[in-house]
Design an enzyme around this catalytic site. Structure first.
Site, PDB file in Angstrom:
ATOM      1  N   ARG A   1       0.806  -1.201   0.079  1.00 17.65           N
ATOM      2  CA  ARG A   1       0.032   0.123  -0.055  1.00 17.65           C
ATOM      3  C   ARG A   1       0.743   1.266  -0.057  1.00 17.65           C
ATOM      4  NH1 ARG A   1      -3.307  -3.956   1.900  1.00 17.65           N
ATOM      5  NH2 ARG A   1      -1.216  -4.564   2.599  1.00 17.65           N
ATOM      6  N   THR A   2       1.721   1.289   0.850  1.00 18.46           N
ATOM      7  CA  THR A   2       2.620   2.511   1.007  1.00 18.46           C
ATOM      8  C   THR A   2       3.231   2.926  -0.280  1.00 18.46           C
ATOM      9  OG1 THR A   2       2.861   1.920   3.317  1.00 18.46           O
ATOM     10  CG2 THR A   2       4.290   3.711   2.583  1.00 18.46           C
TER      11      THR A   2
ATOM     12  N   LYS B   1      26.948  -5.060  -3.643  1.00 20.47           N
ATOM     13  CA  LYS B   1      28.294  -5.508  -3.618  1.00 20.47           C
ATOM     14  C   LYS B   1      29.350  -4.567  -2.567  1.00 20.47           C
ATOM     15  CE  LYS B   1      27.666  -4.344  -8.578  1.00 20.47           C
ATOM     16  NZ  LYS B   1      28.004  -3.318  -9.299  1.00 20.47           N
TER      17      LYS B   1
ATOM     18  N   ARG C   1      11.626   3.672   2.735  1.00 20.79           N
ATOM     19  CA  ARG C   1      11.191   2.628   3.716  1.00 20.79           C
ATOM     20  C   ARG C   1      12.379   1.818   4.156  1.00 20.79           C
ATOM     21  NH1 ARG C   1       5.931  -0.909   4.474  1.00 20.79           N
ATOM     22  NH2 ARG C   1       5.207   1.073   5.032  1.00 20.79           N
TER      23      ARG C   1
ATOM     24  N   HIS D   1       6.194   6.205  11.359  1.00 17.34           N
ATOM     25  CA  HIS D   1       5.614   5.861   9.865  1.00 17.34           C
ATOM     26  C   HIS D   1       4.663   7.229   9.869  1.00 17.34           C
ATOM     27  CE1 HIS D   1       4.039   4.222   6.350  1.00 17.34           C
ATOM     28  NE2 HIS D   1       3.724   3.065   6.927  1.00 17.34           N
TER      29      HIS D   1
HETATM   30  C1  NCD Z   1       2.240  -0.768   8.237  1.00 20.39           C
HETATM   31  C2  NCD Z   1       3.483  -0.712   8.349  1.00 20.39           C
HETATM   32  O1  NCD Z   1       4.308  -1.065   7.544  1.00 20.39           O
HETATM   33  O2  NCD Z   1       4.206  -0.244   9.469  1.00 20.39           O
HETATM   34  N1  NCD Z   1       1.825  -1.230   6.981  1.00 20.39           N
HETATM   35  C3  NCD Z   1       1.348   0.211   6.173  1.00 20.39           C
HETATM   36  O3  NCD Z   1       2.625   0.846   5.793  1.00 20.39           O
HETATM   37  N2  NCD Z   1       0.267   0.123   5.665  1.00 20.39           N
HETATM   38  C4  NCD Z   1       1.417  -1.781   9.130  1.00 20.39           C
HETATM   39  C5  NCD Z   1       1.921  -3.077   9.207  1.00 20.39           C
HETATM   40  O4  NCD Z   1       2.920  -3.443   8.344  1.00 20.39           O
HETATM   41  O5  NCD Z   1       1.477  -3.979  10.123  1.00 20.39           O
END
Ligand code: NCD
Length: 360
Positions: free
Chosen positions: A88-89, A117, A138, A171
């Site tokens: 999703r993100t 590498k 991320r 997040h």
């Molecule tokens: C969350 C995350 O990655 O922290 N997911 C997301 O970004 N929608 C929650 C999760 O992974 O449980």
């Protein structure tokens, strides 16, 4: 007030408490340059983002509106650097970029990039900054995004970083979409004030909980209830913020007793990828921390059920068709709020307001 990040050494910057880091991350007009922490977003900025996201979603309904949006940041490129799993993100950021005309590149699997590498993360990120105008990242490491923000701001090609999830820590853009969902859900019922938000699940290791709990402190009289089995109960750092801000909160393991008082139930998944000993989460009895049809019966009529997703079995699919199930809409809200954030970061806020005023 923005401070100049190149006036402070990386050691001093990293040693600052989060709230003292935030002024270094903002632009002069109060919008984020780097988006790293929920603490960068106060009540007014959240309101600005909400307004912009609402306007963007209305503008995007017509073909000419879509074309207008697509011309906004067509001169910029963004790198999606995701070294941790994401659906999703990743997709909502990619879609947000498409809406604004931002071209994207991506690294999702570091085993096929030069990190394999032996290249350091620092060198990789600097490499991206040679080709891109923004990095959306991320990573499993807490602190890497802020470290890179300092490094990039002090390089010959400073570009903004958006934290799309940093370890168990933060997040911030998930919290933005969660707040946006709450604002929309309570729009007609008096707004986001005088409410009880119930968090349930793995509250210790869920980064979305930490970021959202903080953002909620921007709204008046929001009580926070944390429902979890003892070993997964929310961390002291989250509670310290609530104490310092005199926010009412409660810790409990009695989900059924808490549900009838909730205006929003925020379910989370057990984050077992962080288990120190493999399988340690599986030994915890989490059976009472799931939302099914019995829990639905206890939930007030006007309440909402949220989840950052992905879910496992903590929300039964039988709940999906109930009008209070908000998690699919919540997910789509992510695309709009991230579009608003990127538009703001690149200085398009005013132009979008003007277009909206004249055309919608
Ligand atoms: C969350 C995350 O990655 O922290 N997911 C997301 O970004 N929608 C929650 C999760 O992974 O449980």
């Amino acid at each position: 007030m923005s401070k100049r990040i190149f006036d402070i050494s990386v050691e001093r910057f990293e040693a600052l408490p989060v709230t003292e880091k935030t002024p270094y991350l903002m632009q002069a007009d109060g919008v984020p340059y780097h988006t790293l922490f929920a603490q960068q977003f106060g009540h007014d900025l959240l309101g600005r983002l909400e307004l912009l996201a609402n306007e963007i979603r209305t503008i995007a309904k017509t073909r000419t509106g879509t074309e207008f949006l697509r011309s906004q940041v067509a001169h910029k490129r963004a790198m999606l650097y995701f070294s941790q799993p994401s659906s999703r993100t990743f997709l909502s950021f990619a879609s947000a970029c498409q809406i604004l005309g931002v071209s994207t590149g991506e690294v999702r699997d570091t085993s096929i990039s030069s990190e394999f590498k032996g290249e350091s993360r620092e060198d990789s990120v600097r490499t991206f900054s040679s080709y891109f105008d923004m990095i959306i990242m991320r990573t499993p490491e807490k602190g890497l995004a802020e470290h890179m923000a300092w490094v990039l701001s002090n390089s010959e090609r400073p570009i903004p970083i958006i934290n799309a999830g940093s370890g168990q820590d933060q997040h911030p853009t998930q919290a933005l979409l969660d707040i946006y969902t709450l604002l929309r859900s309570f729009e007609r019922g008096g707004g986001l004030r005088d409410r009880t938000v119930l968090f349930c699940g793995d509250l210790l290791r869920g980064r979305t909980v930490r970021s959202l709990s903080y953002l909620l402190t921007n709204y008046p009289n929001i009580r926070q209830v944390f429902v979890a089995p003892g070993p997964l109960q929310v961390g002291e750092d989250v509670l310290a913020v609530l104490k310092a801000k005199s926010v009412a909160y409660e810790l409990t393991d009695d989900f059924h007793a808490a549900i009838p008082h909730a205006d929003a139930v925020y379910m989370t998944r057990i984050q077992d990828e962080w288990d120190k000993d493999k399988g340690e989460s599986a030994k915890i009895d989490t059976s009472r921390f799931k939302f099914g049809l019995d829990e639905l019966k206890l939930l007030p009529q006007r309440a909402v059920i949220m989840h950052p997703l992905p879910r496992r079995d903590e929300i039964s699919t039988a709940v999906d068709s109930d009008p209070r199930a908000m998690y699919w809409r919540q997910m789509r809200n992510g695309m709009w709020i991230r579009t608003a954030l990127i538009a703001m970061t690149f200085g398009c806020e005013k132009r979008i307001h003007e277009y909206f005023r004249h055309n919608c």
